[in-house]
Design a protein around this motif. Structure first.
Motif, PDB file in Angstrom:
ATOM      1  N   MET A 104     -11.156 -10.955   5.302  1.00 30.21           N
ATOM      2  CA  MET A 104     -10.180 -11.297   6.352  1.00 30.21           C
ATOM      3  C   MET A 104      -8.891 -10.498   6.204  1.00 30.21           C
ATOM      4  SD  MET A 104     -11.641 -14.173   7.915  1.00 30.21           S
ATOM      5  CE  MET A 104     -10.248 -14.928   8.633  1.00 30.21           C
ATOM      6  N   LEU A 105      -8.606 -10.031   5.003  1.00 33.99           N
ATOM      7  CA  LEU A 105      -7.439  -9.198   4.720  1.00 33.99           C
ATOM      8  C   LEU A 105      -7.899  -7.959   3.963  1.00 33.99           C
ATOM      9  CD1 LEU A 105      -4.767 -11.748   3.370  1.00 33.99           C
ATOM     10  CD2 LEU A 105      -4.814 -10.653   5.616  1.00 33.99           C
ATOM     11  N   ALA A 106      -7.135  -6.888   4.130  1.00 32.45           N
ATOM     12  CA  ALA A 106      -7.368  -5.668   3.358  1.00 32.45           C
ATOM     13  C   ALA A 106      -6.194  -5.495   2.401  1.00 32.45           C
ATOM     14  CB  ALA A 106      -7.465  -4.469   4.297  1.00 32.45           C
ATOM     15  N   LYS A 107      -6.340  -4.586   1.459  1.00 30.52           N
ATOM     16  CA  LYS A 107      -5.234  -4.268   0.567  1.00 30.52           C
ATOM     17  C   LYS A 107      -4.569  -2.987   1.047  1.00 30.52           C
ATOM     18  CE  LYS A 107      -6.932  -6.759  -3.423  1.00 30.52           C
ATOM     19  NZ  LYS A 107      -7.473  -6.696  -4.764  1.00 30.52           N
ATOM     20  N   ALA A 108      -3.250  -3.007   1.065  1.00 26.29           N
ATOM     21  CA  ALA A 108      -2.443  -1.854   1.445  1.00 26.29           C
ATOM     22  C   ALA A 108      -1.923  -1.210   0.162  1.00 26.29           C
ATOM     23  CB  ALA A 108      -1.279  -2.304   2.332  1.00 26.29           C
ATOM     24  N   PRO A 109      -1.319  -0.029   0.260  1.00 27.26           N
ATOM     25  CA  PRO A 109      -0.736   0.571  -0.941  1.00 27.26           C
ATOM     26  C   PRO A 109       0.274  -0.373  -1.595  1.00 27.26           C
ATOM     27  CG  PRO A 109      -0.767   2.152   0.851  1.00 27.26           C
ATOM     28  CD  PRO A 109      -1.167   0.821   1.431  1.00 27.26           C
ATOM     29  N   MET A 110       0.304  -0.352  -2.925  1.00 25.42           N
ATOM     30  CA  MET A 110       1.240  -1.206  -3.667  1.00 25.42           C
ATOM     31  C   MET A 110       2.683  -0.793  -3.379  1.00 25.42           C
ATOM     32  SD  MET A 110      -0.248  -1.825  -7.413  1.00 25.42           S
ATOM     33  CE  MET A 110      -1.968  -1.864  -7.740  1.00 25.42           C
ATOM     34  N   THR A 111       3.584  -1.725  -3.610  1.00 24.24           N
ATOM     35  CA  THR A 111       5.005  -1.407  -3.481  1.00 24.24           C
ATOM     36  C   THR A 111       5.400  -0.479  -4.629  1.00 24.24           C
ATOM     37  OG1 THR A 111       5.760  -3.222  -4.881  1.00 24.24           O
ATOM     38  CG2 THR A 111       5.443  -3.717  -2.525  1.00 24.24           C
ATOM     39  N   CYS A 112       6.588   0.120  -4.526  1.00 24.16           N
ATOM     40  CA  CYS A 112       7.043   1.003  -5.609  1.00 24.16           C
ATOM     41  C   CYS A 112       7.247   0.217  -6.911  1.00 24.16           C
ATOM     42  CB  CYS A 112       8.289   1.779  -5.208  1.00 24.16           C
ATOM     43  SG  CYS A 112       9.658   0.770  -4.681  1.00 24.16           S
ATOM     44  N   ALA A 113       7.399  -1.112  -6.813  1.00 26.69           N
ATOM     45  CA  ALA A 113       7.525  -1.955  -8.002  1.00 26.69           C
ATOM     46  C   ALA A 113       6.166  -2.375  -8.551  1.00 26.69           C
ATOM     47  CB  ALA A 113       8.361  -3.194  -7.671  1.00 26.69           C
ATOM     48  N   GLY A 114       5.087  -1.937  -7.890  1.00 22.88           N
ATOM     49  CA  GLY A 114       3.743  -2.249  -8.375  1.00 22.88           C
ATOM     50  C   GLY A 114       3.163  -3.555  -7.855  1.00 22.88           C
ATOM     51  N   CYS A 115       3.788  -4.158  -6.840  1.00 22.81           N
ATOM     52  CA  CYS A 115       3.276  -5.407  -6.276  1.00 22.81           C
ATOM     53  C   CYS A 115       2.169  -5.114  -5.272  1.00 22.81           C
ATOM     54  CB  CYS A 115       4.390  -6.171  -5.565  1.00 22.81           C
ATOM     55  SG  CYS A 115       5.703  -6.714  -6.660  1.00 22.81           S
ATOM     56  N   LEU A 116       1.124  -5.923  -5.302  1.00 20.28           N
ATOM     57  CA  LEU A 116       0.018  -5.804  -4.373  1.00 20.28           C
ATOM     58  C   LEU A 116       0.495  -6.193  -2.980  1.00 20.28           C
ATOM     59  CD1 LEU A 116      -3.032  -5.291  -4.166  1.00 20.28           C
ATOM     60  CD2 LEU A 116      -3.354  -7.707  -4.623  1.00 20.28           C
ATOM     61  N   ARG A 117       0.061  -5.417  -1.993  1.00 22.77           N
ATOM     62  CA  ARG A 117       0.413  -5.695  -0.600  1.00 22.77           C
ATOM     63  C   ARG A 117      -0.868  -5.905   0.196  1.00 22.77           C
ATOM     64  NH1 ARG A 117       5.320  -1.890   1.219  1.00 22.77           N
ATOM     65  NH2 ARG A 117       4.236  -0.464  -0.129  1.00 22.77           N
ATOM     66  N   TYR A 118      -0.871  -6.910   1.056  1.00 22.87           N
ATOM     67  CA  TYR A 118      -2.027  -7.177   1.910  1.00 22.87           C
ATOM     68  C   TYR A 118      -1.779  -6.619   3.302  1.00 22.87           C
ATOM     69  CZ  TYR A 118      -3.901 -10.000  -1.790  1.00 22.87           C
ATOM     70  OH  TYR A 118      -4.400 -10.400  -3.003  1.00 22.87           O
ATOM     71  N   ASP A 119      -2.874  -6.258   3.976  1.00 19.16           N
ATOM     72  CA  ASP A 119      -2.840  -5.599   5.270  1.00 19.16           C
ATOM     73  C   ASP A 119      -3.687  -6.404   6.244  1.00 19.16           C
ATOM     74  OD1 ASP A 119      -2.940  -3.747   7.391  1.00 19.16           O
ATOM     75  OD2 ASP A 119      -3.268  -2.042   6.062  1.00 19.16           O
ATOM     76  N   SER A 120      -3.163  -6.661   7.425  1.00 20.23           N
ATOM     77  CA  SER A 120      -3.922  -7.409   8.427  1.00 20.23           C
ATOM     78  C   SER A 120      -4.862  -6.509   9.232  1.00 20.23           C
ATOM     79  CB  SER A 120      -2.966  -8.137   9.376  1.00 20.23           C
ATOM     80  OG  SER A 120      -2.163  -7.199  10.078  1.00 20.23           O
ATOM     81  N   ASN A 121      -4.663  -5.202   9.166  1.00 16.43           N
ATOM     82  CA  ASN A 121      -5.478  -4.251   9.921  1.00 16.43           C
ATOM     83  C   ASN A 121      -6.714  -3.897   9.097  1.00 16.43           C
ATOM     84  OD1 ASN A 121      -6.601  -2.135  11.347  1.00 16.43           O
ATOM     85  ND2 ASN A 121      -4.693  -1.006  11.566  1.00 16.43           N
ATOM     86  N   LEU A 122      -7.871  -4.336   9.563  1.00 10.94           N
ATOM     87  CA  LEU A 122      -9.112  -4.107   8.840  1.00 10.94           C
ATOM     88  C   LEU A 122      -9.805  -2.807   9.254  1.00 10.94           C
ATOM     89  CD1 LEU A 122     -10.545  -7.748   8.885  1.00 10.94           C
ATOM     90  CD2 LEU A 122      -9.138  -6.656   7.124  1.00 10.94           C
TER      91      LEU A 122
END
Length: 144
Positions: A63-81
Motif C-alpha cells: 500500500m506504500l512504497a519507500k522513498a529515498p531516505m532523508t539526509c539524516a537517514g530517516c526512512l521516508r514513505y511514498d504514496s505513489n506506487l
C-alpha cells in the motif's frame, strides 16, 4: 496453513492504518516522525512504535512504497506506487516525484560508460522556493 507472499492480504481495517494512508497521500512523502506528529493531532496517545508498525505493515502489503531516505537517514514513505524518480532539495529536504525520460536515462547510461540504470533515480539540487529565498537574501544584502 501456507501463506503466499504474493497473495492479497485480507487484514482487519485499522483506524490508524486508514489515517496513516490519508496522511501519506496528502503529504506525498513522509517519515514516521512526520506521520506521528500529524496523527497525534487526532490521536494524542499514539506511540512511535505503533506508527512504525502501521507503516511497515502498509509497505509489506504493497500500500506504500519507500522513498529515498532523508539526509539524516530517516526512512521516508511514498504514496505513489507507480515507477518514478525523485527530486530532493538539498536546502530544505523537500522531495518531489519526477519522471526522468528514457532519453535522459540513456544519456546517463552512456556517460557512465554503458552502465545500466535498473532502479529509481534521485536528483538533488535546490527547489524553486529555496532559490527564491536565497535570491531575496542576496537582494536584501545588496549582492547581485
Amino acid at each position: 496453513m501456507v501463506y503466499n507472499k504474493n497473495m492479497p492480504v485480507n487484514r482487519r481495517k485499522s483506524l490508524y492504518a486508514d489515517e496513516v494512508m490519508r496522511i501519506v497521500r496528502t503529504q506525498g512523502h513522509a517519515t514516521n516522525q512526520e506521520i506521528a506528529r500529524i496523527l497525534r493531532k487526532h490521536f494524542p496517545a499514539v506511540s512511535d512504535t505503533t506508527v512504525h508498525r502501521v507503516t511497515q505493515r502498509l509497505f509489506d502489503d504493497g500500500m506504500l512504497a519507500k522513498a529515498p531516505m532523508t539526509c539524516a537517514g530517516c526512512l521516508r514513505y511514498d504514496s505513489n506506487l507507480n515507477p518514478h524518480d525523485h527530486f530532493e532539495c538539498r536546502c530544505c529536504g523537500g522531495i518531489r516525484d519526477i519522471i526522468v525520460s528514457p532519453a535522459a536515462r540513456h544519456d546517463i547510461e552512456q556517460a557512465l560508460g554503458g552502465c545500466r540504470i535498473t532502479g529509481q533515480l534521485t536528483i538533488q539540487g535546490n527547489c524553486q522556493s529555496c532559490l527564491d529565498d536565497l535570491n531575496k537574501k542576496e537582494d536584501k544584502n545588496g549582492i547581485i
